[in-house]
Design a protein around this motif. Sequence first.
Motif, PDB file in Angstrom:
ATOM      1  N   GLY A 142       0.672  -1.312  -0.054  1.00  0.00           N
ATOM      2  CA  GLY A 142       0.099   0.028   0.023  1.00  0.00           C
ATOM      3  C   GLY A 142       0.734   1.172   0.044  1.00  0.00           C
ATOM      4  N   THR A 143       1.481   1.596  -1.124  1.00  0.00           N
ATOM      5  CA  THR A 143       2.365   2.816  -1.206  1.00  0.00           C
ATOM      6  C   THR A 143       1.695   4.094  -1.279  1.00  0.00           C
ATOM      7  OG1 THR A 143       2.521   2.699  -3.628  1.00  0.00           O
ATOM      8  CG2 THR A 143       4.064   1.369  -2.194  1.00  0.00           C
ATOM      9  N   GLY A 144       0.350   4.129  -1.732  1.00  0.00           N
ATOM     10  CA  GLY A 144      -0.403   5.291  -1.801  1.00  0.00           C
ATOM     11  C   GLY A 144      -0.312   5.896  -3.270  1.00  0.00           C
ATOM     12  N   THR A 145       0.495   5.031  -4.246  1.00  0.00           N
ATOM     13  CA  THR A 145       0.557   5.643  -5.818  1.00  0.00           C
ATOM     14  C   THR A 145      -0.667   5.082  -6.379  1.00  0.00           C
ATOM     15  OG1 THR A 145       1.820   3.856  -6.533  1.00  0.00           O
ATOM     16  CG2 THR A 145       2.983   5.788  -5.763  1.00  0.00           C
ATOM     17  N   LEU A 146      -1.124   5.790  -7.666  1.00  0.00           N
ATOM     18  CA  LEU A 146      -2.120   5.142  -8.266  1.00  0.00           C
ATOM     19  C   LEU A 146      -2.017   3.901  -8.751  1.00  0.00           C
ATOM     20  CD1 LEU A 146      -3.089   8.441 -10.093  1.00  0.00           C
ATOM     21  CD2 LEU A 146      -4.633   7.295  -8.524  1.00  0.00           C
ATOM     22  N   LEU A 147      -0.771   3.562  -9.507  1.00  0.00           N
ATOM     23  CA  LEU A 147      -0.670   2.411 -10.189  1.00  0.00           C
ATOM     24  C   LEU A 147      -0.497   1.284  -9.168  1.00  0.00           C
ATOM     25  CD1 LEU A 147      -0.068   0.952 -12.883  1.00  0.00           C
ATOM     26  CD2 LEU A 147       2.389   1.423 -12.399  1.00  0.00           C
ATOM     27  N   ASN A 148       0.602   1.590  -8.036  1.00  0.00           N
ATOM     28  CA  ASN A 148       0.853   0.523  -7.247  1.00  0.00           C
ATOM     29  C   ASN A 148      -0.284  -0.052  -6.483  1.00  0.00           C
ATOM     30  OD1 ASN A 148       3.780  -0.263  -7.181  1.00  0.00           O
ATOM     31  ND2 ASN A 148       3.904   1.936  -7.724  1.00  0.00           N
TER      32      ASN A 148
ATOM     33  N   SER B 114      -5.253  -3.115   5.782  1.00  0.00           N
ATOM     34  CA  SER B 114      -4.692  -1.533   5.967  1.00  0.00           C
ATOM     35  C   SER B 114      -3.022  -1.663   5.489  1.00  0.00           C
ATOM     36  CB  SER B 114      -4.961  -1.444   7.173  1.00  0.00           C
ATOM     37  OG  SER B 114      -4.139  -2.088   8.142  1.00  0.00           O
ATOM     38  N   SER B 115      -2.595  -0.354   5.267  1.00  0.00           N
ATOM     39  CA  SER B 115      -1.376  -0.164   4.903  1.00  0.00           C
ATOM     40  C   SER B 115      -0.856   0.898   6.220  1.00  0.00           C
ATOM     41  CB  SER B 115      -1.393   0.393   3.669  1.00  0.00           C
ATOM     42  OG  SER B 115       0.087   0.969   3.418  1.00  0.00           O
ATOM     43  N   SER B 116       0.510   0.290   6.450  1.00  0.00           N
ATOM     44  CA  SER B 116       1.152   1.328   7.551  1.00  0.00           C
ATOM     45  C   SER B 116       1.789   2.416   6.909  1.00  0.00           C
ATOM     46  CB  SER B 116       2.279   0.330   8.019  1.00  0.00           C
ATOM     47  OG  SER B 116       1.865  -0.827   8.808  1.00  0.00           O
ATOM     48  N   LYS B 117       1.848   2.456   5.704  1.00  0.00           N
ATOM     49  CA  LYS B 117       2.382   3.667   5.128  1.00  0.00           C
ATOM     50  C   LYS B 117       1.620   5.007   5.184  1.00  0.00           C
ATOM     51  CE  LYS B 117       5.201   1.021   1.967  1.00  0.00           C
ATOM     52  NZ  LYS B 117       4.613  -0.165   2.436  1.00  0.00           N
ATOM     53  N   GLY B 118       0.270   4.956   5.423  1.00  0.00           N
ATOM     54  CA  GLY B 118      -0.307   6.188   5.799  1.00  0.00           C
ATOM     55  C   GLY B 118      -0.084   6.878   7.173  1.00  0.00           C
ATOM     56  N   ALA B 119       0.637   6.216   7.878  1.00  0.00           N
ATOM     57  CA  ALA B 119       1.131   6.700   9.201  1.00  0.00           C
ATOM     58  C   ALA B 119       2.643   6.955   9.235  1.00  0.00           C
ATOM     59  CB  ALA B 119       0.668   5.751  10.456  1.00  0.00           C
ATOM     60  N   LEU B 120       3.367   6.087   8.587  1.00  0.00           N
ATOM     61  CA  LEU B 120       4.733   5.975   8.614  1.00  0.00           C
ATOM     62  C   LEU B 120       5.428   6.703   7.356  1.00  0.00           C
ATOM     63  CD1 LEU B 120       5.278   2.228  10.009  1.00  0.00           C
ATOM     64  CD2 LEU B 120       5.215   4.424  11.232  1.00  0.00           C
ATOM     65  N   GLY B 121       4.824   6.671   6.369  1.00  0.00           N
ATOM     66  CA  GLY B 121       5.475   6.969   5.179  1.00  0.00           C
ATOM     67  C   GLY B 121       6.107   5.641   4.744  1.00  0.00           C
ATOM     68  N   HIS B 122       6.899   5.767   3.332  1.00  0.00           N
ATOM     69  CA  HIS B 122       7.350   4.460   2.705  1.00  0.00           C
ATOM     70  C   HIS B 122       8.901   4.493   3.599  1.00  0.00           C
ATOM     71  CE1 HIS B 122       8.589   1.318   0.454  1.00  0.00           C
ATOM     72  NE2 HIS B 122       7.895   1.602  -0.923  1.00  0.00           N
ATOM     73  N   LEU B 123       8.960   3.493   4.282  1.00  0.00           N
ATOM     74  CA  LEU B 123      10.440   3.318   4.843  1.00  0.00           C
ATOM     75  C   LEU B 123      11.444   2.071   4.107  1.00  0.00           C
ATOM     76  CD1 LEU B 123       8.804   4.165   7.059  1.00  0.00           C
ATOM     77  CD2 LEU B 123       9.858   2.421   8.725  1.00  0.00           C
ATOM     78  N   PHE B 124      11.266   2.239   2.718  1.00  0.00           N
ATOM     79  CA  PHE B 124      11.966   1.501   1.804  1.00  0.00           C
ATOM     80  C   PHE B 124      12.559   0.246   2.426  1.00  0.00           C
ATOM     81  CE2 PHE B 124      12.909   6.043   0.117  1.00  0.00           C
ATOM     82  CZ  PHE B 124      11.869   6.243  -0.601  1.00  0.00           C
ATOM     83  N   GLY B 125      14.060   0.138   2.738  1.00  0.00           N
ATOM     84  CA  GLY B 125      14.652  -1.099   2.790  1.00  0.00           C
ATOM     85  C   GLY B 125      14.037  -1.547   4.547  1.00  0.00           C
ATOM     86  N   ALA B 126      13.498  -0.520   5.135  1.00  0.00           N
ATOM     87  CA  ALA B 126      12.946  -1.177   6.464  1.00  0.00           C
ATOM     88  C   ALA B 126      11.621  -1.252   6.417  1.00  0.00           C
ATOM     89  CB  ALA B 126      13.343   0.096   7.470  1.00  0.00           C
ATOM     90  N   ALA B 127      11.040  -1.150   5.353  1.00  0.00           N
ATOM     91  CA  ALA B 127       9.392  -1.255   5.424  1.00  0.00           C
ATOM     92  C   ALA B 127       8.827  -2.673   5.527  1.00  0.00           C
ATOM     93  CB  ALA B 127       8.740  -0.807   4.108  1.00  0.00           C
ATOM     94  N   GLY B 128       9.498  -3.486   5.059  1.00  0.00           N
ATOM     95  CA  GLY B 128       9.020  -4.929   5.051  1.00  0.00           C
ATOM     96  C   GLY B 128       9.251  -5.371   6.595  1.00  0.00           C
ATOM     97  N   ALA B 129      10.351  -5.179   7.223  1.00  0.00           N
ATOM     98  CA  ALA B 129      10.518  -5.389   8.755  1.00  0.00           C
ATOM     99  C   ALA B 129       9.617  -4.901   9.580  1.00  0.00           C
ATOM    100  CB  ALA B 129      11.989  -5.355   8.975  1.00  0.00           C
ATOM    101  N   VAL B 130       9.551  -3.540   9.504  1.00  0.00           N
ATOM    102  CA  VAL B 130       8.509  -2.827  10.469  1.00  0.00           C
ATOM    103  C   VAL B 130       7.237  -3.154  10.181  1.00  0.00           C
ATOM    104  CG1 VAL B 130       7.620  -0.412  10.789  1.00  0.00           C
ATOM    105  CG2 VAL B 130      10.279  -0.806  10.404  1.00  0.00           C
TER     106      VAL B 130
END
Length: 404
Positions: free
Chosen positions: A292-298, A321-337
């Motif tokens: 859930g990045t919040g981009t139209l395509l993804n 749900s997606s955590s990125k609405g609260a945290l933003g995109h953590l890139f390499g940390a995203a999957g672990a967090v």
Amino acid sequence: MSDTATGAVVTGFGAVTPLGTGADALHERAVAGESALHDGLGSCHGFRAVDHLSRHLVRRTDRFTQFTLVAADEALTRAGWTPGDLPYDAARVACVIGCGLGGTASFEAQGTVIAEQGAEYVSALMVPQMMANAAASHLSMRYGFKGESLCVASACSSGAQAIGTGLRLLAAGAADAVVVGGAEASTSELVSAAFRNAGALSPTGRCLPFDTDRDGFVIGEGAGVLVLETAGGAARRGAEALGAVRGYGATSDAHHLTAPDPGGGPAAEAVTQALRQAGTAPGELDYLNAHGTGTLLNDRLECDALRLALGGDALARIPMSSSKGALGHLFGAAGAVEAIATLQALRHGVAPPTAGLRRPDERLGELDLIRTARELPGGDRPRAALSTSFGFGGHNAALVLSTP
């Protein structure tokens, strides 16, 4: 192999995120629907490395490594591990930390030094600070892990693939325990400008996954670390299992450097692999923490892939749900967090909403999107959840997690 037949147990986890330092802050504030996004960034504003680490160590490490060490200290304390007194032979403890971009802050700072003072003033510490494997290296040194140590660098799926790599090391009998996770600290103007010019960054500074008004992601920073052990190993030392990693799947799109496969087949296959390994049917999933990045395509292509893997009827009934609405995109940390956020939701029986979601996009099809904290069902069987991660380069990863 009997110890690893059903995956690995999680005996500790820790996190540093924009919602605060600690895995409990991550869960409590996410469940409350809070967002840590300010001025178009998900920054760890309250984090001061010197509050947790020696000044000597702070001077020698980049911010992403500092996040990792603090998150790991929490994870290992929960697991009952202490430096110099490991519960396993040090040569049988592995360490896998994912990172997408490495020490960008250290690299950019030294670039400024060259421009202003000359090359002879560049610090000899720059390479040890910026190299993506620095977090895994420092973590191994801090605790004396002498098993295999490496960095998984697969963009936004790095953290999830680090967990999967750890799971495979245990299953292969190559380690008795693995410390895994992901870290990133790339909120700089340079990185922001690159993503903005690529059309991926939200021009409004909001991250609204699955919302009709979504317009891109927001960059965040942080780290998440988990301790994985075999069920038998944890039981023998009397450790409490906080959760389990039951299944892992990973594939490649082999399509485009940044755009996902438009058919969603490889992403769907990663989900199918994870469910198959876990012995879990789609209808047994109690929660889905989406990329859930919040981009139209993804967002659209992720929903298509999930529908392909799970079936439309099953997907429509799984709270998501997606955590990125609260945290933003953590890139390499995203999957672990996000794996830690998922485990916390299962443990506490409450799933967090997608922060900021107001108008679900009906074009995404029938979904059970969480807009306020949702209680998860209890029962005789363990709660189970799916967490997905998809990275630039076509990297797809999926994890099936559960209560013990």
